[in-house]
Every structure is written in C-alpha cells, then in structure tokens.
Design a protein around this motif. Structure first.
Motif, PDB file in Angstrom:
ATOM      1  N   ASP A  58      24.861  20.704  -4.680  1.00 42.25           N
ATOM      2  CA  ASP A  58      25.614  21.827  -4.123  1.00 42.25           C
ATOM      3  C   ASP A  58      24.945  22.221  -2.805  1.00 42.25           C
ATOM      4  OD1 ASP A  58      27.497  23.851  -3.889  1.00 42.25           O
ATOM      5  OD2 ASP A  58      27.134  24.657  -5.901  1.00 42.25           O
ATOM      6  N   HIS A  59      25.532  23.186  -2.104  1.00 42.03           N
ATOM      7  CA  HIS A  59      24.889  23.635  -0.867  1.00 42.03           C
ATOM      8  C   HIS A  59      25.071  25.137  -0.650  1.00 42.03           C
ATOM      9  CE1 HIS A  59      28.866  22.755   1.459  1.00 42.03           C
ATOM     10  NE2 HIS A  59      28.708  24.068   1.466  1.00 42.03           N
ATOM     11  N   LEU A  60      24.260  25.656   0.243  1.00 43.49           N
ATOM     12  CA  LEU A  60      24.384  27.023   0.746  1.00 43.49           C
ATOM     13  C   LEU A  60      24.736  26.919   2.227  1.00 43.49           C
ATOM     14  CD1 LEU A  60      21.088  28.506  -0.771  1.00 43.49           C
ATOM     15  CD2 LEU A  60      23.406  29.027  -1.553  1.00 43.49           C
ATOM     16  N   ASN A  61      25.910  27.396   2.590  1.00 45.95           N
ATOM     17  CA  ASN A  61      26.291  27.405   4.004  1.00 45.95           C
ATOM     18  C   ASN A  61      25.773  28.693   4.639  1.00 45.95           C
ATOM     19  OD1 ASN A  61      27.407  27.206   6.524  1.00 45.95           O
ATOM     20  ND2 ASN A  61      29.517  27.545   5.872  1.00 45.95           N
ATOM     21  N   LEU A  62      24.632  28.594   5.316  1.00 47.51           N
ATOM     22  CA  LEU A  62      24.011  29.744   5.969  1.00 47.51           C
ATOM     23  C   LEU A  62      24.104  29.631   7.489  1.00 47.51           C
ATOM     24  CD1 LEU A  62      20.846  30.025   3.682  1.00 47.51           C
ATOM     25  CD2 LEU A  62      23.047  31.211   3.466  1.00 47.51           C
ATOM     26  N   THR A  63      25.089  28.870   7.957  1.00 51.71           N
ATOM     27  CA  THR A  63      25.259  28.679   9.398  1.00 51.71           C
ATOM     28  C   THR A  63      26.003  29.842  10.056  1.00 51.71           C
ATOM     29  OG1 THR A  63      27.374  27.516   9.198  1.00 51.71           O
ATOM     30  CG2 THR A  63      25.362  26.184   9.056  1.00 51.71           C
ATOM     31  N   GLY A  64      26.707  30.635   9.248  1.00 51.53           N
ATOM     32  CA  GLY A  64      27.487  31.735   9.804  1.00 51.53           C
ATOM     33  C   GLY A  64      28.824  31.318  10.368  1.00 51.53           C
ATOM     34  N   THR A  65      29.252  30.084  10.078  1.00 51.99           N
ATOM     35  CA  THR A  65      30.534  29.623  10.608  1.00 51.99           C
ATOM     36  C   THR A  65      31.154  28.620   9.642  1.00 51.99           C
ATOM     37  OG1 THR A  65      31.655  28.721  12.578  1.00 51.99           O
ATOM     38  CG2 THR A  65      29.544  27.712  11.950  1.00 51.99           C
ATOM     39  N   SER A  66      32.354  28.152   9.989  1.00 53.64           N
ATOM     40  CA  SER A  66      33.074  27.169   9.176  1.00 53.64           C
ATOM     41  C   SER A  66      34.006  26.380  10.085  1.00 53.64           C
ATOM     42  CB  SER A  66      33.902  27.873   8.094  1.00 53.64           C
ATOM     43  OG  SER A  66      34.832  26.975   7.508  1.00 53.64           O
ATOM     44  N   PRO A  67      34.201  25.083   9.806  1.00 57.67           N
ATOM     45  CA  PRO A  67      35.169  24.305  10.593  1.00 57.67           C
ATOM     46  C   PRO A  67      36.606  24.701  10.295  1.00 57.67           C
ATOM     47  CG  PRO A  67      34.350  23.004   8.766  1.00 57.67           C
ATOM     48  CD  PRO A  67      33.531  24.263   8.802  1.00 57.67           C
ATOM     49  N   LEU A  68      36.806  25.522   9.266  1.00 61.74           N
ATOM     50  CA  LEU A  68      38.162  25.915   8.864  1.00 61.74           C
ATOM     51  C   LEU A  68      38.584  27.260   9.442  1.00 61.74           C
ATOM     52  CD1 LEU A  68      37.950  24.941   5.072  1.00 61.74           C
ATOM     53  CD2 LEU A  68      38.407  23.479   7.059  1.00 61.74           C
TER      54      LEU A  68
END
Length: 247
Positions: free
Chosen positions: A111-121
């Motif tokens: 699994d992952h944690l998206n901590l980038t503050g953005t999304s490609p969607l």
C-alpha cells in the motif's frame, strides 16, 4: 497475444533495460514528455520483449521536485496505456524507515501513503477506488517466486513525499507513526494514474539506504544509485521468473 507489461525503472535500476530485446526506442522528448534532470534517469521508452513477454520499459522518470505537475509526471503512464500496456511494474529507490527492513534489500509495496499534496486526477471528479492499489494476485505470484529463489523480499507501505530534500529525523519518526516502512519521492502518483486507467500495478522499492535518524543512515544520491545498481541484478532475475511464467 498477451497484453504488454509496462516497467518504470527508478534510480540506479536501469540495468534491467540491458536485458530487453529492444525493437524500438522512443525518447521522452519525442513522446511529448518532459526530460529528467536527475542523474540515473535516462529519458526513453524501450519497446521490445523481456522474458518472452512484450514490454514497454520507461527508463527514468520525472519528479514533482523538478518543477513538474502531477499530470506531467504521469504522462508516461498514459503513453504506455495507449500502447496496450495493461499491467504496470513500478520500481523506485527508497529509504527504509522500518528497523527490521535492512538497507540493500527489496520491498514489495502492499500500500502507499500519498503525502505529495497533489494528484494526477485533480481538475475532474475522478473518484477512483484505491482499496487495492497494488494487485494482490501479482504480489502473491512475486512472493512465491521470491520464496522459490530464497530471496529476502520485504512487503510494506511506501510513503511518497514531494522532495527534493531528504526527510528530517522528526519526519521519519512521523512516517513510522503513520505506518510507513519506506519513503521516497516517486511512484504514488504513477500508481494512482495507472489505477484510474484500470491497469494492474506492482510496486517494488529498492531500500538503498536507511532514512534520517536510523542507525547507519547515509543520505547521498550517488550512494543511492550505486546501491540500486548492486541490487538490480537480483530483481532482474526475479522479474524474469515472474514474467516468464504465464500462470
């Protein structure tokens, strides 16, 4: 013919490309993608075969910290999907934040944690179900192949941050509290884009170093690339086993 397999090669892992029977090479610039400025990230797609399977290999990638948007850095995933890629293997170099996951080994992403503050969607109401980002069937197959080889393959949660600076010891402690086992600056946005396109995803982190504050931590990009290169041969052999077996 079975669908093509996509592979994205992270820092220092470009040696896998040497094992591909290349039919065509397409530079990122010719495919309309931005070109990375990071050492170890050559920008080209390799179309050909590997372990008897049709593959599209993305040699290198771009990152948020280079000033690119989430949409720009996931353009390569969309490019591969348009060319028949239905399953995507994402590799990266990562720092271990789990004291039990030794540097120099590999971790399969559960699994992952998206901590980038953005999304490609972002920009549209794309409410994609991420209950299973990383395919359980692919993970099970790779797990069995690693066991057959006697290879130490960890499995855990990857935290994706924006970078480019490495994390502070306090941030690493925070990541451990959040449930992360490894941390890096890529992969999560590519995985989100791939799932939005209906692709199956397998994620692999080469644990090239201990994260800040961990015993033996050394945070140098040159060392990250070198460790990735040394560990790559083991993963190339494992992926040959995986892709060479149609089951």
């Amino acid at each position: 013919m079975s669908e093509a397999i996509g592979l994205v090669l992270g820092s220092g892992l470009g040696s896998l490309a040497d094992q591909v029977d290349v039919r065509e090479t397409v530079a990122f610039s010719k495919a309309g993608l931005p070109v990375s400025t990071v050492p170890g990230h050559e920008g080209a797609f390799l179309l050909g075969s590997f372990a008897g399977r049709e593959v599209v290999v993305m040699r290198g990638r771009v990152h948020l910290y280079e000033g690119h948007s989430a949409q720009a850095l996931t353009q390569g995933v969309r490019w591969m999907h348009e060319r028949g890629v239905g399953s995507l293997i994402l590799t990266n170099a990562a720092g271990s934040v789990n004291a039990g996951f030794e540097a120099g080994a590999w971790m399969m992403l559960s699994d992952h944690l998206n901590l980038t503050g953005t999304s490609p969607l972002e920009g549209a109401p794309q409410f994609v179900d991420l209950s299973e980002v990383y395919s359980e069937s692919w993970r099970d197959r790779l797990r069995r192949k690693a066991e057959a080889r006697g290879m130490n393959l960890y499995e855990g949660v990857y935290a994706g941050l924006r970078g480019p600076q490495y994390e502070t010891p306090a941030e690493v402690r925070m990541l451990r509290m959040l449930g992360a086992d490894a941390v890096g600056m890529s992969t999560v946005l590519e995985a989100i884009q791939a799932r939005a396109l209906g692709m199956q995803v397998l994620g692999l982190s080469c644990l090239t170093n201990w994260a800040a504050g961990m015993p033996g931590a050394q945070l140098d990009h040159h060392d990250v690339v070198e460790t990735g290169q040394r560990a790559a041969a083991e993963m190339v052999a494992l992926l040959k086993d995986l892709l060479g077996d149609p089951a």
